[in-house]
Design a protein around this motif. Structure first.
Motif, PDB file in Angstrom:
ATOM      1  N   TYR A 205     -14.247  71.763  27.037  1.00 38.07           N
ATOM      2  CA  TYR A 205     -14.391  73.207  27.227  1.00 38.07           C
ATOM      3  C   TYR A 205     -14.816  73.561  28.649  1.00 38.07           C
ATOM      4  O   TYR A 205     -14.538  74.657  29.121  1.00 38.07           O
ATOM      5  CB  TYR A 205     -15.355  73.812  26.197  1.00 38.07           C
ATOM      6  CG  TYR A 205     -16.787  73.373  26.356  1.00 38.07           C
ATOM      7  CD1 TYR A 205     -17.609  73.965  27.297  1.00 38.07           C
ATOM      8  CD2 TYR A 205     -17.323  72.367  25.561  1.00 38.07           C
ATOM      9  CE1 TYR A 205     -18.913  73.556  27.451  1.00 38.07           C
ATOM     10  CE2 TYR A 205     -18.623  71.951  25.713  1.00 38.07           C
ATOM     11  CZ  TYR A 205     -19.411  72.556  26.658  1.00 38.07           C
ATOM     12  OH  TYR A 205     -20.693  72.129  26.818  1.00 38.07           O
ATOM     13  N   THR A 208     -11.675  73.941  30.411  1.00 40.59           N
ATOM     14  CA  THR A 208     -11.075  75.237  30.076  1.00 40.59           C
ATOM     15  C   THR A 208     -11.720  76.337  30.912  1.00 40.59           C
ATOM     16  O   THR A 208     -11.027  77.210  31.442  1.00 40.59           O
ATOM     17  CB  THR A 208     -11.281  75.557  28.580  1.00 40.59           C
ATOM     18  OG1 THR A 208     -10.877  74.439  27.816  1.00 40.59           O
ATOM     19  CG2 THR A 208     -10.483  76.776  28.175  1.00 40.59           C
ATOM     20  N   ASN A 227     -25.037  74.400  26.202  1.00 40.75           N
ATOM     21  CA  ASN A 227     -24.739  73.402  25.180  1.00 40.75           C
ATOM     22  C   ASN A 227     -25.670  72.205  25.267  1.00 40.75           C
ATOM     23  O   ASN A 227     -25.985  71.572  24.266  1.00 40.75           O
ATOM     24  CB  ASN A 227     -23.288  72.929  25.296  1.00 40.75           C
ATOM     25  CG  ASN A 227     -22.324  73.876  24.616  1.00 40.75           C
ATOM     26  OD1 ASN A 227     -22.240  73.906  23.404  1.00 40.75           O
ATOM     27  ND2 ASN A 227     -21.626  74.685  25.393  1.00 40.75           N
ATOM     28  N   ILE A 300     -29.331  79.891  19.876  1.00 30.72           N
ATOM     29  CA  ILE A 300     -28.371  79.340  20.826  1.00 30.72           C
ATOM     30  C   ILE A 300     -27.066  78.944  20.135  1.00 30.72           C
ATOM     31  O   ILE A 300     -25.981  79.250  20.607  1.00 30.72           O
ATOM     32  CB  ILE A 300     -28.973  78.115  21.554  1.00 30.72           C
ATOM     33  CG1 ILE A 300     -30.091  78.582  22.468  1.00 30.72           C
ATOM     34  CG2 ILE A 300     -27.898  77.382  22.339  1.00 30.72           C
ATOM     35  CD1 ILE A 300     -30.766  77.458  23.204  1.00 30.72           C
ATOM     36  N   PRO A 302     -24.417  79.088  17.176  1.00 31.09           N
ATOM     37  CA  PRO A 302     -23.953  79.837  16.011  1.00 31.09           C
ATOM     38  C   PRO A 302     -23.695  78.954  14.794  1.00 31.09           C
ATOM     39  O   PRO A 302     -23.775  79.423  13.664  1.00 31.09           O
ATOM     40  CB  PRO A 302     -22.660  80.481  16.500  1.00 31.09           C
ATOM     41  CG  PRO A 302     -22.212  79.642  17.628  1.00 31.09           C
ATOM     42  CD  PRO A 302     -23.469  79.147  18.274  1.00 31.09           C
ATOM     43  N   ARG A 303     -23.379  77.674  15.043  1.00 31.60           N
ATOM     44  CA  ARG A 303     -23.081  76.804  13.905  1.00 31.60           C
ATOM     45  C   ARG A 303     -24.336  76.563  13.078  1.00 31.60           C
ATOM     46  O   ARG A 303     -24.290  76.489  11.848  1.00 31.60           O
ATOM     47  CB  ARG A 303     -22.515  75.470  14.394  1.00 31.60           C
ATOM     48  CG  ARG A 303     -21.109  75.604  14.927  1.00 31.60           C
ATOM     49  CD  ARG A 303     -20.712  74.408  15.739  1.00 31.60           C
ATOM     50  NE  ARG A 303     -21.546  74.293  16.934  1.00 31.60           N
ATOM     51  CZ  ARG A 303     -21.353  73.404  17.887  1.00 31.60           C
ATOM     52  NH1 ARG A 303     -20.381  72.538  17.787  1.00 31.60           N
ATOM     53  NH2 ARG A 303     -22.122  73.365  18.933  1.00 31.60           N
TER      54      ARG A 303
ATOM     55  N   LEU B 105     -12.479  74.836  23.424  1.00 35.82           N
ATOM     56  CA  LEU B 105     -13.250  76.083  23.456  1.00 35.82           C
ATOM     57  C   LEU B 105     -14.740  75.777  23.426  1.00 35.82           C
ATOM     58  O   LEU B 105     -15.177  74.813  22.795  1.00 35.82           O
ATOM     59  CB  LEU B 105     -12.872  76.955  22.260  1.00 35.82           C
ATOM     60  CG  LEU B 105     -11.438  77.477  22.264  1.00 35.82           C
ATOM     61  CD1 LEU B 105     -11.071  78.040  20.907  1.00 35.82           C
ATOM     62  CD2 LEU B 105     -11.267  78.540  23.333  1.00 35.82           C
ATOM     63  N   ASN B 106     -15.489  76.622  24.116  1.00 35.68           N
ATOM     64  CA  ASN B 106     -16.936  76.459  24.118  1.00 35.68           C
ATOM     65  C   ASN B 106     -17.481  76.819  22.733  1.00 35.68           C
ATOM     66  O   ASN B 106     -17.309  77.941  22.276  1.00 35.68           O
ATOM     67  CB  ASN B 106     -17.533  77.377  25.183  1.00 35.68           C
ATOM     68  CG  ASN B 106     -19.016  77.158  25.361  1.00 35.68           C
ATOM     69  OD1 ASN B 106     -19.698  76.683  24.460  1.00 35.68           O
ATOM     70  ND2 ASN B 106     -19.522  77.497  26.521  1.00 35.68           N
ATOM     71  N   PRO B 107     -18.156  75.854  22.062  1.00 32.94           N
ATOM     72  CA  PRO B 107     -18.549  76.087  20.670  1.00 32.94           C
ATOM     73  C   PRO B 107     -19.600  77.171  20.475  1.00 32.94           C
ATOM     74  O   PRO B 107     -19.760  77.671  19.360  1.00 32.94           O
ATOM     75  CB  PRO B 107     -19.102  74.725  20.231  1.00 32.94           C
ATOM     76  CG  PRO B 107     -19.460  74.024  21.476  1.00 32.94           C
ATOM     77  CD  PRO B 107     -18.504  74.510  22.514  1.00 32.94           C
ATOM     78  N   ILE B 108     -20.327  77.513  21.533  1.00 31.46           N
ATOM     79  CA  ILE B 108     -21.416  78.460  21.309  1.00 31.46           C
ATOM     80  C   ILE B 108     -21.176  79.816  21.985  1.00 31.46           C
ATOM     81  O   ILE B 108     -22.095  80.555  22.258  1.00 31.46           O
ATOM     82  CB  ILE B 108     -22.776  77.874  21.738  1.00 31.46           C
ATOM     83  CG1 ILE B 108     -22.770  77.520  23.214  1.00 31.46           C
ATOM     84  CG2 ILE B 108     -23.135  76.659  20.914  1.00 31.46           C
ATOM     85  CD1 ILE B 108     -24.134  77.088  23.710  1.00 31.46           C
ATOM     86  N   MET B 109     -19.907  80.111  22.268  1.00 31.22           N
ATOM     87  CA  MET B 109     -19.598  81.423  22.831  1.00 31.22           C
ATOM     88  C   MET B 109     -18.596  82.106  21.912  1.00 31.22           C
ATOM     89  O   MET B 109     -17.700  81.450  21.383  1.00 31.22           O
ATOM     90  CB  MET B 109     -18.930  81.228  24.200  1.00 31.22           C
ATOM     91  CG  MET B 109     -19.767  81.660  25.372  1.00 31.22           C
ATOM     92  SD  MET B 109     -18.897  81.171  26.856  1.00 31.22           S
ATOM     93  CE  MET B 109     -18.894  82.727  27.683  1.00 31.22           C
ATOM     94  N   TYR B 153     -17.001  82.727  16.205  1.00 35.62           N
ATOM     95  CA  TYR B 153     -17.105  81.547  17.064  1.00 35.62           C
ATOM     96  C   TYR B 153     -15.971  80.567  16.762  1.00 35.62           C
ATOM     97  O   TYR B 153     -15.408  80.598  15.658  1.00 35.62           O
ATOM     98  CB  TYR B 153     -18.456  80.877  16.853  1.00 35.62           C
ATOM     99  CG  TYR B 153     -19.594  81.715  17.360  1.00 35.62           C
ATOM    100  CD1 TYR B 153     -20.031  81.589  18.675  1.00 35.62           C
ATOM    101  CD2 TYR B 153     -20.214  82.663  16.551  1.00 35.62           C
ATOM    102  CE1 TYR B 153     -21.061  82.365  19.164  1.00 35.62           C
ATOM    103  CE2 TYR B 153     -21.250  83.449  17.032  1.00 35.62           C
ATOM    104  CZ  TYR B 153     -21.671  83.287  18.340  1.00 35.62           C
ATOM    105  OH  TYR B 153     -22.683  84.058  18.826  1.00 35.62           O
TER     106      TYR B 153
END
Lengths: 314, 322
Positions: A205, A208, A227, A300, A302-303, B105-109, B153
């Motif tokens: 990412y 990206t 992250n 921080i 979301p998961r 993809l950035n997992p936390i955005m 997300y």
């Protein structure tokens, strides 16, 4: 989220009960009774037995434990010190600010120093900067805190005469104790941050982000660092526990009237109520910090937030 | 002959590793015309992705090194630009779609933030919030994702949808060139066709040129105007797509690739894979890189680098046609 916090606060009750039980049990195993501790070695056995009876020490273990908990829950009474007959809680809390200040200051500075240097070292991997600080971090993680403390006194107080070696009279008394703790814990945070950043920078990412046209610094600070922070935050929380404990050593070296020196004095005197109270306060503090870590996690990532949401009602 | 958008000339890229120098891309030249699609085919490790990342200058700074060549884009040499000038090119003029949408993809955005970021990098800060919102909604609609889900997300989307989001990020600034690095190989077959069709449709809509990287000849045949076949860091054959798939004048490696494709019609035959492995990129053969596996290998193939010969726009690097 609020449910989660509420649940965790409720969960603190059995945890703290467990802590109390373990410390209570250990203290009961020590071959000392409050009667002879309070009255001294010259007291008659009758007088000792009488006092022990008054204090309820001749009751069975579980009954004493139950009474102790009952006093805390119903009257918020943590008992009185065997040594000076003062209420434990008030006295312990009066020593707490000093410890809290040292711990908070060193946590703040070790986070700022450890994390920022860790990020720079990771970004400039294999550079002179990286090598230098990696070696330094290894060194300071390995050196025991009490040695650092004594060396700092030797250099800055005795030789250079710049800073006071002990006491809490003015703000500059806090510099050396804080520095002592910062060396060790910032080294830990540096190593962790660096390792995490190295991993995140290599993730797809970040590429990206760069391919979108992100300048390097945006990729590093906005994408990779956020992250990388998750495990770092855990470590900060854990190190706060370590700092509270480490404060005992530091307070002793620098002669500061904090909860560490207070507790140590009363441990040596087998002053059970004081030790119990201090342990309970520290345990509660630590539990609270860990809760903050978990909340920060959810903010921080979301998961993790989604996980908390899924566990609703459990 | 229409206008040339990207002209890669004599590009060589090496990776410096402890095992020696890895010669990933060797004297590669190709051009992409405005609005056209060039396919880059080859097996894993042939240097396709290195070429793509090399164009965007996204190669690892410490290990990768440009040995020779120029990358001319809209008349300026990308290799001569400053880092800051490159920021303005990436995402705005040249975008890239990556192979694995699961990790791209950035997992936390949120999806919204990741797309909006691409817009903001290329506006001078005057763009209003509503305008950014509108553009995000528009591009999401174009790639077939309901705009109502933009606050979600990446982990809340399936692989195919993630790839659509990656494509949305790449296309939101309507770049002149889209580099698609195996955009469908991480997706399952039904998704592949959908995503591919969508890329082609959007490409037409915003009139962008494309560099399509794939090891899948089927994908190449469906999408590309021209095809370049890469082997061990070299382009060994380049031609308009129909010429690659027809005729007799082919590099033995291309023939091998075709033979290892399962046919849809006719009798089921055993596939004929190319024997052997690609040469070690730290120790490439002196002559033709394909010589050790080539059924037509002669003495001179082992020592002399074959020249590139052209016939009606069909380039082949092989001694047999020299």
């Amino acid at each position: 989220m609020i449910r989660f916090i509420g649940k965790r606060l409720l969960l603190s009750i059995p945890v703290l009960l467990g802590v109390v039980f373990i410390v209570f049990a250990i203290m009961s195993l020590t071959p000392a009774d409050p009667g002879s501790l309070i009255l001294g070695i010259r007291a008659t056995p009758e007088a000792v037995a009488k006092l022990n009876h008054e204090l309820g020490f001749d009751k069975p273990f579980f009954e004493r434990f139950f009474l102790y908990i009952k006093d805390i829950v119903l009257h918020f009474d943590f008992g009185v010190s065997y040594m000076n007959r003062k209420p434990c809680l008030q006295e312990a809390l009066s020593y707490f600010p000093v410890t809290l200040q040292i711990a908070a200051l060193s946590m703040f500075f070790s986070t700022v120093i450890g994390v920022s240097l860790g990020v720079f070292a990771a970004v400039k991997q294999y550079s002179l900067f990286d090598t230098f600080f990696s070696v330094m971090a290894m060194l300071f993680a390995a050196i025991p805190g009490f040695w650092v403390g004594m060396m700092l006194i030797l250099i800055f107080s005795l030789t250079l005469g710049l800073l006071p070696p002990s006491g809490v009279a003015s703000w500059d008394c806090y510099i050396l104790p804080t520095a002592t703790l910062v060396f060790g814990s910032s080294a830990e945070l540096f190593r962790l941050t660096r390792a995490q950043m190295l991993e995140e920078i290599r993730q797809d990412y970040t590429r990206t982000a760069l391919a979108k046209g992100a300048p390097n610094r945006v990729m590093i600070w906005r994408h990779a660092l956020k992250n990388a922070l998750l495990p770092v935050i855990t470590s900060i929380g854990n190190s706060f526990g370590g700092l509270l404990g480490g404060a005992i050593i530091v307070e002793t070296i620098f002669g500061m009237p904090g909860i560490g020196t207070y507790m140590l004095k009363h441990i040596l005197a087998k002053d059970v109520p004081v030790v119990m109270t201090c342990t309970l306060i520290l345990a509660a503090m630590f539990y609270f910090i860990i809760l903050l870590v978990d909340i920060a996690y959810a903010l921080i990532d979301p998961r993790i937030r989604a996980q908390y949401a899924r566990k609703r009602g459990v | 002959m229409s206008e040339i958008l990207l002209n890669v000339d004599d590009l060589s890229i090496v990776y410096k590793t402890s095992a020696g120098e890895v010669r990933a891309v060797n004297n590669v030249s190709f051009a992409i015309e405005k609005g056209k699609t060039l396919g880059l085919v080859g097996e894993t490790g042939a240097g396709k992705t290195t070429t793509a990342l090399g164009i965007l200058r996204l190669l690892p700074v410490r290990t990768a090194e440009y040995r020779s060549g120029t990358i001319e884009f809209e008349g300026q040499n990308l290799l001569a630009l400053s880092d800051k000038e490159m920021y303005g090119i990436r995402g705005r003029k040249i975008s890239m779609v990556f192979q694995d949408p699961m990790t791209a993809l950035n997992p936390i955005m949120t999806v919204n933030d990741q797309i909006a970021e691409a817009i903001r990098f290329h506006s001078d800060g005057t763009l209003k919030r509503e305008e950014v919102d509108k553009r995000v909604n528009d591009i999401l609609e174009l790639v077939g994702i309901p705009a109502s889900r933009k606050k979600e997300y990446p982990h809340q989307f399936s692989g195919g949808m993630k790839q659509r989001i990656v494509i949305a990020i790449a296309l939101v600034c309507e770049p002149a060139l889209l580099i698609a690095d195996e955009p469908t190989s991480a997706l399952d077959v039904t998704m592949q066709a959908q995503v591919l069709a969508m890329i082609m449709e959007l490409k037409k809509k915003i009139n962008t040129s494309m560099l399509m990287i794939s090891h899948d000849l089927g994908v190449i045949a469906r999408t590309c105007d021209d095809v370049a076949v890469m082997y061990a860091g070299e382009i060994i054959e380049m031609a308009p797509t129909d010429m690659i798939f027809t005729g007799n004048r082919h590099h033995p490696y291309t023939v091998g690739l075709m033979n290892s494709l399962p046919g849809v019609s006719g009798n089921a035959k055993r596939l004929r894979p190319i024997e052997g492995m690609m040469p070690d990129p730290t120790d490439l053969p002196a002559g033709c890189k394909f010589a050790p596996r080539c059924p037509f290998c002669e003495e001179r193939c082992k020592t002399e680098l074959p020249p590139c010969t052209e016939q009606n726009g069909h380039l082949v690097r092989c001694h047999r046609f020299a």
